[in-house]
Design a protein around this motif. Structure first.
Motif, short mmCIF file in Angstrom:
data_model
loop_
_atom_site.label_atom_id
_atom_site.label_comp_id
_atom_site.label_asym_id
_atom_site.label_seq_id
_atom_site.Cartn_x
_atom_site.Cartn_y
_atom_site.Cartn_z
N PRO A 144 -4.22 5.93 9.59
CA PRO A 144 -5.37 5.52 8.79
C PRO A 144 -4.99 5.47 7.30
O PRO A 144 -4.15 6.24 6.84
CB PRO A 144 -6.40 6.62 9.04
N GLU A 145 -5.64 4.59 6.59
CA GLU A 145 -5.33 4.37 5.16
C GLU A 145 -5.46 5.67 4.36
O GLU A 145 -4.63 5.96 3.51
CB GLU A 145 -6.23 3.29 4.57
N GLN A 146 -6.49 6.46 4.62
CA GLN A 146 -6.70 7.70 3.87
C GLN A 146 -5.55 8.69 4.10
O GLN A 146 -5.14 9.39 3.17
CB GLN A 146 -8.03 8.36 4.25
N LEU A 147 -5.03 8.73 5.31
CA LEU A 147 -3.91 9.61 5.59
C LEU A 147 -2.65 9.14 4.85
O LEU A 147 -1.90 9.95 4.30
CB LEU A 147 -3.64 9.70 7.09
N ILE A 204 -2.58 7.51 2.03
CA ILE A 204 -2.78 7.86 0.62
C ILE A 204 -2.46 9.33 0.39
O ILE A 204 -1.82 9.69 -0.60
CB ILE A 204 -4.23 7.51 0.17
N GLU A 205 -2.86 10.19 1.29
CA GLU A 205 -2.58 11.62 1.17
C GLU A 205 -1.08 11.89 1.27
O GLU A 205 -0.52 12.66 0.47
CB GLU A 205 -3.33 12.40 2.26
N LYS A 237 1.02 11.19 -1.84
CA LYS A 237 1.00 12.18 -2.91
C LYS A 237 2.28 13.02 -2.89
O LYS A 237 2.68 13.59 -3.90
CB LYS A 237 -0.22 13.10 -2.77
#
Length: 87
Positions: A11-14, A16-17, A20
């Motif tokens: 998933p896109e949010q993962l 992005i995380e 980091k």
């Protein structure tokens, strides 16, 4: 081991995380301990080697020499010693 593009899987949010901590690098994500299988379990290689080693140990107990076993099994004398003297 094959490489999988993260954007095709996660998933896109993962993503992005994860970005980091690391970007543009290859990382290895190991299997969970509960899904780990010892080497050779699936292919049967472990059983084949265990059976071979048992045959070597039995032949040694029956009087075959280490040198003869090394020749018969196409292994080094040192490898045969490790097999026959293993507890």
């Amino acid at each position: 081991m094959k490489y999988v593009k993260a954007t095709n899987l996660l998933p896109e949010q993962l993503i992005i995380e994860i970005q980091k901590y690391i970007q543009g690098e290859t990382i290895y994500i190991p299997k969970q301990k509960k899904s780990y299988e010892p080497w050779g379990t699936r292919s049967g290689s472990r059983k084949t080697l265990d059976d071979r080693n048992a045959s070597i140990q039995q032949a040694f107990k029956n009087g075959q020499t280490i040198a003869q076993l090394a020749e018969d099994y196409f292994l080094s004398v040192e490898t045969i010693k490790k097999i026959v003297y293993k507890k």
